[in-house]
Design a protein around this motif. Structure first.
Motif, mmCIF file in Angstrom:
data_model
loop_
_atom_site.group_PDB
_atom_site.id
_atom_site.type_symbol
_atom_site.label_atom_id
_atom_site.label_comp_id
_atom_site.label_asym_id
_atom_site.label_seq_id
_atom_site.Cartn_x
_atom_site.Cartn_y
_atom_site.Cartn_z
ATOM 1 N N MET A 1 0.920 -0.729 0.475
ATOM 2 C CA MET A 1 0.322 0.140 -0.112
ATOM 3 C C MET A 1 0.419 1.042 0.456
ATOM 4 O O MET A 1 0.520 2.139 -0.618
ATOM 5 C CB MET A 1 -1.123 -0.064 0.851
ATOM 6 N N ALA A 2 1.827 1.729 0.657
ATOM 7 C CA ALA A 2 3.186 2.344 1.017
ATOM 8 C C ALA A 2 3.469 2.635 -0.758
ATOM 9 O O ALA A 2 3.179 3.892 -0.853
ATOM 10 C CB ALA A 2 3.914 2.145 1.316
ATOM 11 N N CYS A 3 4.094 1.620 -1.776
ATOM 12 C CA CYS A 3 4.403 1.714 -2.584
ATOM 13 C C CYS A 3 2.922 2.023 -3.570
ATOM 14 O O CYS A 3 3.405 3.281 -4.312
ATOM 15 C CB CYS A 3 4.709 0.703 -3.297
ATOM 16 N N LEU A 4 2.149 2.127 -4.065
ATOM 17 C CA LEU A 4 0.667 1.989 -3.961
ATOM 18 C C LEU A 4 0.449 3.195 -3.984
ATOM 19 O O LEU A 4 0.137 4.933 -5.116
ATOM 20 C CB LEU A 4 -0.345 1.586 -4.473
ATOM 21 N N THR A 5 0.923 4.437 -2.849
ATOM 22 C CA THR A 5 0.204 5.852 -2.206
ATOM 23 C C THR A 5 1.181 6.330 -3.509
ATOM 24 O O THR A 5 1.325 7.030 -3.744
ATOM 25 C CB THR A 5 0.284 5.978 -0.963
ATOM 26 N N VAL A 6 2.810 6.011 -3.388
ATOM 27 C CA VAL A 6 4.046 6.715 -3.277
ATOM 28 C C VAL A 6 3.410 7.083 -5.268
ATOM 29 O O VAL A 6 3.620 8.115 -5.810
ATOM 30 C CB VAL A 6 5.183 5.638 -3.557
ATOM 31 N N LEU A 7 2.705 5.816 -5.674
ATOM 32 C CA LEU A 7 2.499 6.494 -7.336
ATOM 33 C C LEU A 7 1.602 6.670 -7.932
ATOM 34 O O LEU A 7 1.668 7.668 -8.115
ATOM 35 C CB LEU A 7 2.518 4.470 -7.995
ATOM 36 N N VAL A 8 0.756 6.675 -6.762
ATOM 37 C CA VAL A 8 -0.500 8.062 -6.559
ATOM 38 C C VAL A 8 0.259 9.748 -6.711
ATOM 39 O O VAL A 8 -0.670 10.261 -7.872
ATOM 40 C CB VAL A 8 -1.582 7.142 -5.770
ATOM 41 N N VAL A 9 0.680 9.270 -4.998
ATOM 42 C CA VAL A 9 1.389 10.940 -5.720
ATOM 43 C C VAL A 9 1.825 11.256 -6.221
ATOM 44 O O VAL A 9 1.740 12.452 -6.367
ATOM 45 C CB VAL A 9 0.964 11.260 -3.719
ATOM 46 N N ALA A 10 2.827 10.306 -7.013
ATOM 47 C CA ALA A 10 3.544 11.215 -8.179
ATOM 48 C C ALA A 10 2.615 10.403 -9.852
ATOM 49 O O ALA A 10 2.363 12.185 -9.605
ATOM 50 C CB ALA A 10 4.712 9.873 -8.554
ATOM 51 N N PHE A 11 1.611 10.499 -9.916
ATOM 52 C CA PHE A 11 1.157 10.597 -10.983
ATOM 53 C C PHE A 11 -0.265 12.162 -10.904
ATOM 54 O O PHE A 11 -0.183 13.114 -11.234
ATOM 55 C CB PHE A 11 -0.166 9.033 -11.336
ATOM 56 N N TRP A 12 -0.235 12.490 -9.248
ATOM 57 C CA TRP A 12 -1.254 13.492 -9.122
ATOM 58 C C TRP A 12 -0.263 14.593 -8.762
ATOM 59 O O TRP A 12 -0.882 15.656 -9.196
ATOM 60 C CB TRP A 12 -2.057 13.316 -7.573
ATOM 61 N N ARG A 13 1.034 14.915 -7.874
ATOM 62 C CA ARG A 13 1.562 15.843 -8.537
ATOM 63 C C ARG A 13 2.344 16.671 -9.900
ATOM 64 O O ARG A 13 2.581 17.432 -9.846
ATOM 65 C CB ARG A 13 2.813 15.844 -7.697
ATOM 66 N N GLY A 14 1.979 14.704 -10.800
ATOM 67 C CA GLY A 14 3.224 15.581 -11.909
ATOM 68 C C GLY A 14 1.928 16.005 -12.635
ATOM 69 O O GLY A 14 2.618 15.534 -13.986
#
Length: 383
Positions: free
Chosen positions: A259-272
């Motif tokens: 879940m931590a890895c998925l959260t990082v990917l979602v945040v990267a997609f959102w901020r980018g």
């Protein structure tokens, strides 16, 4: 100004526009994850370091010390169980590290000298030697009469500090205790050191580390080096019932990491994300060009910026006349003046003064300059 009805268009990016703007970021992130996973899964396996193991060549291993002992004619036997150590028999020197899980009773069958690194099973306590605190790893002087320590001199020691009751010899003091204790046992001598850092491949060449290690082990007796079993289920990573540390983890730990890895990917997609192409909209009002010119003229007049107004008029005239005269956009003053004089028949000095002369000193001169420039443009257009 006049108001006009305009068509309303949405400015919020749609889901399709967001996907168009962020799909490359998502694909790049997925590619990075796949490459990292492939590197971990398909890359060469690296053997983990085995601290104080006489067969380990890493910085934490002790193969360098074992080779020095063998060059001095000392036999070094690496065993992974107390039973194997006892089976060798004879008067030997037993090396025991703090990465083992055993007890003093288990070692009763092994006769001879012993070098105990740290306090793996409380063996020091059976002679009344108790740990009194932790000691920082650093170079220390022996400050004792033990021949092995006196000959070695300064040694990198620390880890655990022990008390030195009657009948024991303490060396290399640390606070209220000693980082090396030596006392007799039933069949030889037991030496306890607070840390085996001085025996590792990384530290062996420093200070008197090699000298102390050789003085303690190269006594003419074969050396039995007891190490943890190679089986990770029974080695130093084993739990009380033989399970590895990974088996003892709660079942929720892998899911939490995922879940931590998925959260990082979602945040990267959102901020980018990207907002997509610019949406054009019609203005609700139309401003005539004449009003813009009049407004700028009033500003120039209010600030008495005659020089700036004259420069603006001259620059506009030159930009409009240059292509009509067949000149390049970077043509110099002499070329422009000469071409205008030939095309219009005007005096070259008057044309040069109007286009490149000094700024006007009053409003009347500014108005006259504007009229003269306008007349030049009309003549060129009429030709």
């Amino acid at each position: 100004m006049t108001a006009q009805a305009v068509e309303s268009r949405p400015t919020t990016p749609t889901a399709k526009a967001r996907w168009r703007g962020g799909r490359w970021i998502a694909l790049l992130g997925a590619l990075i994850v796949l490459v990292a996973a492939g590197t971990v899964l398909l890359g060469p396996e690296q053997e983990a370091a085995r601290p104080l193991d006489p067969a380990d060549t890493s910085l934490q291993g002790s193969k360098a010390l074992a080779e020095l002992l063998r060059r001095r004619g000392v036999t070094v036997d690496r065993v992974d169980s107390v039973e194997a150590a006892a089976a060798l028999g004879g008067d030997r020197t037993l090396v025991v590290t703090d990465r083992l899980r055993t007890s003093p009773d288990d070692l009763a069958a092994v006769r001879g000298d012993r070098l105990i690194v740290g306090d793996p099973f409380g063996a020091a306590e059976m002679a009344g030697v108790n740990p009194v605190g932790a000691a920082r790893q650093r170079s220390r002087e022996p400050e004792c009469s033990l021949p092995a320590a006196v000959a070695a001199g300064s040694v990198h020691l620390g880890g655990i500090a022990y008390s030195a009751p009657r009948g024991t010899t303490g060396c290399y003091p640390a606070g209220d205790g000693w980082t090396l204790i030596s006392f007799p046992n039933g069949s030889g001598t037991t030496t306890v050191v607070g840390s085996g850092e001085f025996m590792t491949n990384q530290r062996l060449a420093e200070d008197g580390n090699a000298a102390l290690a050789l003085n303690l082990l190269a006594t003419g007796k074969p050396v039995t080096w007891l190490v943890p079993p190679d089986d990770p289920g029974t080695g130093d990573l084993a739990g009380p019932e033989g399970d590895s540390v990974y088996d003892l983890m709660p079942p929720s730990i892998p899911w939490a990491v995922l879940m931590a890895c998925l959260t990082v990917l979602v945040v990267a997609f959102w901020r980018g994300r990207r907002l997509g192409p610019v949406v054009t909209e019609r203005l609700p009002v139309v401003v005539r060009a004449s009003e813009t010119v009049e407004g700028r003229g009033r500003l120039y007049r209010a600030r008495r910026a005659r020089a700036r107004a004259a420069d603006s008029l001259r620059a506009g005239t030159i930009d409009r006349l240059t292509p009509r005269l067949g000149l390049a956009s970077g043509a110099g003053p002499q070329e422009v003046v000469a071409a205008l004089a030939v095309r219009t028949g005007l005096d070259a000095r008057e044309v040069g003064g109007a286009l490149y002369g000094p700024p006007p000193t009053g409003d009347a001169e500014l108005v006259a300059l504007a009229g003269y420039l306008d007349s030049i443009e009309r003549k060129v257009r009429e030709l």
